[in-house]
Design a protein around this motif. Structure first.
Motif, PDB file in Angstrom:
ATOM      1  N   ARG A 332      33.443   8.859  -0.870  1.00 45.84           N
ATOM      2  CA  ARG A 332      34.457   9.007  -1.911  1.00 45.84           C
ATOM      3  C   ARG A 332      35.804   9.552  -1.407  1.00 45.84           C
ATOM      4  NH1 ARG A 332      30.714  11.933  -6.264  1.00 45.84           N
ATOM      5  NH2 ARG A 332      29.887  12.773  -4.320  1.00 45.84           N
ATOM      6  N   ILE A 335      37.745   6.842  -0.097  1.00 44.78           N
ATOM      7  CA  ILE A 335      38.153   5.862  -1.114  1.00 44.78           C
ATOM      8  C   ILE A 335      39.396   6.398  -1.837  1.00 44.78           C
ATOM      9  CG2 ILE A 335      37.447   4.800  -3.307  1.00 44.78           C
ATOM     10  CD1 ILE A 335      34.502   4.987  -2.187  1.00 44.78           C
ATOM     11  N   ALA A 336      39.317   7.670  -2.211  1.00 51.30           N
ATOM     12  CA  ALA A 336      40.450   8.276  -2.924  1.00 51.30           C
ATOM     13  C   ALA A 336      41.674   8.362  -2.019  1.00 51.30           C
ATOM     14  CB  ALA A 336      40.077   9.667  -3.428  1.00 51.30           C
ATOM     15  N   CYS A 355      39.697  13.289  -4.247  1.00 55.80           N
ATOM     16  CA  CYS A 355      38.678  12.642  -5.087  1.00 55.80           C
ATOM     17  C   CYS A 355      38.345  13.588  -6.245  1.00 55.80           C
ATOM     18  CB  CYS A 355      37.447  12.410  -4.225  1.00 55.80           C
ATOM     19  SG  CYS A 355      35.984  11.996  -5.169  1.00 55.80           S
ATOM     20  N   ILE A 356      38.221  13.041  -7.457  1.00 56.53           N
ATOM     21  CA  ILE A 356      37.876  13.901  -8.596  1.00 56.53           C
ATOM     22  C   ILE A 356      36.388  13.830  -8.939  1.00 56.53           C
ATOM     23  CG2 ILE A 356      40.209  13.762  -9.559  1.00 56.53           C
ATOM     24  CD1 ILE A 356      38.944  11.939 -11.790  1.00 56.53           C
ATOM     25  N   GLY A 357      35.633  13.069  -8.151  1.00 49.92           N
ATOM     26  CA  GLY A 357      34.180  13.023  -8.374  1.00 49.92           C
ATOM     27  C   GLY A 357      33.766  12.356  -9.673  1.00 49.92           C
ATOM     28  N   CYS A 358      34.541  11.355 -10.124  1.00 47.82           N
ATOM     29  CA  CYS A 358      34.221  10.697 -11.397  1.00 47.82           C
ATOM     30  C   CYS A 358      33.240   9.540 -11.218  1.00 47.82           C
ATOM     31  CB  CYS A 358      35.500  10.177 -12.047  1.00 47.82           C
ATOM     32  SG  CYS A 358      36.350   8.947 -11.037  1.00 47.82           S
ATOM     33  N   ASN A 359      33.085   9.073  -9.988  1.00 45.65           N
ATOM     34  CA  ASN A 359      32.141   7.991  -9.653  1.00 45.65           C
ATOM     35  C   ASN A 359      32.465   6.644 -10.278  1.00 45.65           C
ATOM     36  OD1 ASN A 359      30.804   9.739  -8.065  1.00 45.65           O
ATOM     37  ND2 ASN A 359      28.898   9.774  -9.210  1.00 45.65           N
ATOM     38  N   ILE A 360      33.705   6.442 -10.644  1.00 41.37           N
ATOM     39  CA  ILE A 360      34.082   5.102 -11.117  1.00 41.37           C
ATOM     40  C   ILE A 360      33.977   4.105  -9.959  1.00 41.37           C
ATOM     41  CG2 ILE A 360      36.055   3.735 -11.992  1.00 41.37           C
ATOM     42  CD1 ILE A 360      34.455   5.533 -14.056  1.00 41.37           C
ATOM     43  N   CYS A 361      34.200   4.593  -8.747  1.00 44.92           N
ATOM     44  CA  CYS A 361      34.034   3.719  -7.568  1.00 44.92           C
ATOM     45  C   CYS A 361      32.609   3.170  -7.521  1.00 44.92           C
ATOM     46  CB  CYS A 361      34.385   4.477  -6.293  1.00 44.92           C
ATOM     47  SG  CYS A 361      33.622   6.102  -6.162  1.00 44.92           S
ATOM     48  N   ARG A 372      37.036   0.070  -7.344  1.00 45.03           N
ATOM     49  CA  ARG A 372      38.294   0.655  -7.794  1.00 45.03           C
ATOM     50  C   ARG A 372      38.155   2.162  -7.793  1.00 45.03           C
ATOM     51  NH1 ARG A 372      37.728  -3.097 -12.538  1.00 45.03           N
ATOM     52  NH2 ARG A 372      37.017  -4.124 -10.664  1.00 45.03           N
ATOM     53  N   CYS A 373      39.282   2.839  -7.935  1.00 45.72           N
ATOM     54  CA  CYS A 373      39.249   4.304  -7.840  1.00 45.72           C
ATOM     55  C   CYS A 373      40.248   4.886  -8.819  1.00 45.72           C
ATOM     56  CB  CYS A 373      39.600   4.713  -6.407  1.00 45.72           C
ATOM     57  SG  CYS A 373      39.906   6.469  -6.200  1.00 45.72           S
ATOM     58  N   THR A 374      39.846   5.939  -9.500  1.00 46.51           N
ATOM     59  CA  THR A 374      40.726   6.604 -10.463  1.00 46.51           C
ATOM     60  C   THR A 374      41.973   7.149  -9.774  1.00 46.51           C
ATOM     61  OG1 THR A 374      38.784   7.215 -11.744  1.00 46.51           O
ATOM     62  CG2 THR A 374      40.782   8.460 -12.185  1.00 46.51           C
ATOM     63  N   GLN A 375      41.767   7.769  -8.629  1.00 50.76           N
ATOM     64  CA  GLN A 375      42.888   8.400  -7.947  1.00 50.76           C
ATOM     65  C   GLN A 375      43.734   7.426  -7.136  1.00 50.76           C
ATOM     66  OE1 GLN A 375      44.181  11.063  -8.795  1.00 50.76           O
ATOM     67  NE2 GLN A 375      43.449  12.799  -7.616  1.00 50.76           N
TER      68      GLN A 375
HETATM   69 FE1  SF4 Z   1      36.576   9.880  -6.210  1.00 49.77          FE
HETATM   70 FE2  SF4 Z   1      36.555   8.890  -8.667  1.00 49.77          FE
HETATM   71 FE3  SF4 Z   1      37.990   7.711  -6.745  1.00 49.77          FE
HETATM   72 FE4  SF4 Z   1      35.355   7.567  -6.677  1.00 49.77          FE
HETATM   73  S1  SF4 Z   1      36.703   6.716  -8.248  1.00 49.77           S
HETATM   74  S2  SF4 Z   1      36.697   8.051  -4.980  1.00 49.77           S
HETATM   75  S3  SF4 Z   1      34.776   9.548  -7.449  1.00 49.77           S
HETATM   76  S4  SF4 Z   1      38.313   9.713  -7.593  1.00 49.77           S
END
Ligand code: SF4
Ligand code: ADP
Length: 698
Positions: A332, A335-336, A355-361, A372-375
């Motif tokens: 993660r 990825i972020a 990384c905010i640890g949301c696991n959308i990835c 995809r990634c939130t950040q």
């Molecule tokens: Fe982190 Fe969320 Fe991005 Fe995955 S989607 S890398 S958990 S910020």
């Protein structure tokens, strides 16, 4: 910022993180530094080789010394369709993988491949072959089929497939080749586990016997690699099941001791996938796996890599100095921020996108779509849209831009237009920036959401060409008076209070005095009074979060959902199990597959969605989590007042969704603004097409 790359500064001599940039010998190969992108799913796999190569190459460019693939099936009996993982079923798969190797190595990094046989986790829906396991067992993937207990010939075959895959991985140019026994998704782990391995032959029973298959695969991989590639073992040292599973300081340690010298590299973590990739909501701390893995390096003396959502270089240095890890593993954090290593090298720590640890990835792998990634909105878009996380095209003119609303989409749009060099004004109605990221961060377990705002605000505040105004709710007249060349409306969305959602396409009638509460009012700090009923007809994460949040201060919380489980979307981002357990532990009364029929004074009439007798539940406070309405009042007023003004709606105001959708929308709008026709613009991206034979051969 004028669109030039800004990541090419050398490392200063005084960099206190220099130890992280030392080379590490891994068997016959040398990693250029300690930053190691461990294998991670990305929803690209064998179906999207160009997107995959470009995404991995971006990590190498950003300084990751080792970059690995996701899991790579070695045979059609390990067919994870419809999910798209890597494949090395035979020689025909080599070119797609070589492409990734070539692109990663072009940046001086090592390329790793995670070979896998998934045993009874593979439904073989595409190949239609029988699934294999140590014992006769149901497939673990929601398909009513059994895996068959492997006989001696099956085991011989598996070893032969693995040998062939190692040979082909070597031919593809990989430096590090994995034997994979982790995440409860691998046949090797199933053989290691007494839970699955109830065999009475030489592959079952004692620890030595249960370890036999892994040992054989490791020895044979070493033989095939013949000193040209390193062989890694990815092992789950703890299944987080207590006595029911492998435990780090019991079986886990014994397995490590038994195989200690065989792999060139130990890649260790906890199992299963939701425990390893645990979301910040259920494990807020960095380095949560350190305790479980800390014995491995000391026991084996071999290079060891481990993960734990590592972003802090101080913790990384400590782990290396304490002899816990040689290589800092990350999925993660890479990825972020694919450029995390380079930012540390150049002392630009505050620029790291955390990384905010949301696991959308992770949800993308579950959904079978590219990551995809939130950040990091550029994640997954490297090839198809040509996006680079650190480079953006410079401005095309001296036009001025007004962005209304400073939630995730407005902040991201402002940041990217600011980087492009435009004169940007960002106006926000509230006293604080952040919009929903700030609001949601106040709910139980979601504090890390705030980083979506914090990272962006920090950078925006450094930009001389960006002006930020808070406490500035703009009317249409204000916007027109501002006299800018372009307006982006990032005004967000609000939760509905009338129960309209998936099940009820019209408002629930007679809400009476109960209309006050919505997720928005709770985020603004309202504390409901007992008893409370949360009605989730949205099926995302919000209903479950609210129930958890409210249960922390109320004793009598009821959760009603039209879905068959609590927060079903979160099955995709690996949280569902934790969420439902947390509500049960908090004493929340849960009604699944249940709809609200009507509201009566002080109570609700409920019914199972499949029918049956309606029943009543007392409910002075009712919080519907159903649908959201885009905030488009300003847009409608502007359409009337100044129809010629170029106005573009972005983020939740355009399409209420995840925070990841908002940052992406803001990013896309900023990149598309004044883009040339030749540039990638809204709705335009490359696709990987199947290669067809010439027409005559049809
Ligand atoms: Fe982190 Fe969320 Fe991005 Fe995955 S989607 S890398 S958990 S910020
Ligand atoms: P998104 O996810 O699209 O960024 P949010 O709901 O998080 O949406 O953010 C929208 C932001 O827009 C909120 O912070 C809200 O206060 C702000 N906003 C809404 N209307 C106006 C307005 N007329 N003027 C200024 N800010 C506004």
């Amino acid at each position: 910022m004028d669109g030039r790359p800004f990541y090419l500064c050398p490392m200063s001599k005084s960099n206190s993180y220099a130890i992280l940039f030392e080379p590490v010998k891994i068997g016959p190969v040398v990693a250029p530094n300690r930053f190691y992108q461990v294998p991670h799913a990305c929803g690209m796999g064998h179906l999207r080789p160009q997107a995959h190569s470009a995404m991995r190459a971006m990590k190498a460019e950003g300084g990751w010394g080792v970059v690995c693939t996701e899991e790579c099936e070695i045979h059609p009996t390990s067919d994870l369709s419809p999910y798209s993982e890597q494949r090395l079923w035979d020689e025909k798969d080599i070119p797609a993988l070589s492409l990734m190797v070539e692109k990663v190595k072009a940046h001086g990094s090592l390329a790793g491949i995670e070979l896998v046989h998934n045993g009874h986790m593979a439904p073989n829906l595409f190949s239609r072959l029988p699934a294999l396991a140590p014992l006769d067992i149901q497939l673990d993937v929601g398909y009513p089929k059994m895996a068959r207990a492997m006989d001696k010939q099956d085991i011989k075959d598996l070893r032969a497939w693995h040998r062939r895959a190692v040979k082909n991985a070597k031919a593809a140019g990989f430096d590090i080749i994995y034997v994979y026994a982790g995440h409860n998704m691998t046949i090797t782990q199933h053989f290691l586990s007494p839970r699955y391995n109830q065999r009475t032959d030489e592959y079952g029973g004692s620890l030595e016997n249960r370890t036999r298959l892994t040992r054989e695969l490791l020895e044979e991989a070493q033989e095939m690699a013949a000193g040209d590639c390193a062989i890694a073992l990815r092992l789950a040292v703890d299944e987080r099941m207590g006595e029911d599973g492998i435990q780090a300081h019991e079986d886990g340690r014994a397995i490590v001791e038994h195989l200690a010298k065989l792999p060139d590299l130990w890649d260790v973590n906890v199992s299963d996938w939701p425990n390893d990739t645990i979301s910040a909501r259920f494990e807020p701390n960095e380095g949560a796996q350190v305790e479980a893995m800390s014995f491995v390096k000391k026991t084996t003396g071999k290079p060891t890599v481990g993960v734990g959502r590592f972003t802090s270089p101080d913790l990384m240095v400590k782990l290396v100095k304490d002899g816990v890890l040689d290589l800092i593993g990350a999925a993660r954090p890479s990825i972020a921020d694919p450029f995390l290593p380079n930012k540390i090298r150049e002392g630009r720590i505050e620029e790291i996108r955390e990384c905010i640890g949301c696991n959308i990835c992770a949800s993308c792998d579950s959904l079978g779509v590219p990551i995809r990634c939130t950040q990091n909105p550029t994640m997954g878009e490297e090839w198809r849209r040509g996006w680079h996380p650190e480079i953006i095209q410079p401005k095309k003119s001296d036009k001025s831009v007004l962005i209304v609303g400073a939630g995730p989409s407005g902040l991201e749009c402002a940041l990217q237009l600011g980087r492009r060099g435009y004169q940007v004004t960002l106006a926000e109605a509230s006293k604080d920036l952040g919009g929903r990221a700030l609001g949601e961060s106040k709910l139980k377990g979601l504090s890390s959401c705030k980083r979506v705002a914090d990272n962006r605000i920090h950078e925006l505040q450094q930009m001389a060409n960006v002006s930020i105004y808070t406490n500035s709710r703009l009317s249409a007249e204000d916007v027109v008076e501002f006299d800018c060349d372009k307006v982006f409306l990032a005004t967000g969305a609000k939760w509905r209070s009338d129960g309209t959602g998936r099940t009820h396409n019209f408002p629930l009638t007679d809400l009476g005095g109960m209309r006050d509460s919505t997720p928005d009012t709770i985020m603004l700090g309202r504390i409901p009074s007992d008893p409370v009923m949360i009605y989730d007809d949205d099926h995302g994460y919000m209903g479950g979060v609210l129930a958890d949040h409210i249960a922390a201060c109320c004793n009598d919380v009821t959760f009603v959902t039209t879905a068959p489980v609590v927060s079903p979307f979160t099955i995709n981002n690996l949280e569902q199990d934790f969420i439902q357990r947390s509500l049960v532990e908090a004493g929340v009364k849960i009604y699944v597959s249940t709809q609200v029929l009507s509201l009566k004074p002080g109570c609700l009439e409920l019914q199972n969605v499949y029918g049956g007798e309606p029943f009543e539940v007392a409910c002075p406070e009712f919080i519907p989590v159903s649908a959201r309405t885009p905030n488009l009042e300003l847009k409608r007023e502007l359409d009337k007042l100044a129809p010629e003004l170029p106005v573009e709606v972005i983020g939740d105001a355009l399409m209420p969704g995840l925070i990841a959708d908002s940052t992406f929308s803001g990013h896309l709008a900023a990149r598309s603004y004044e883009a040339d026709e030749t540039e990638i613009e809204t709705g335009k991206f490359m696709r990987e097409m199947p290669s067809l034979p010439p027409k005559a051969n049809f």
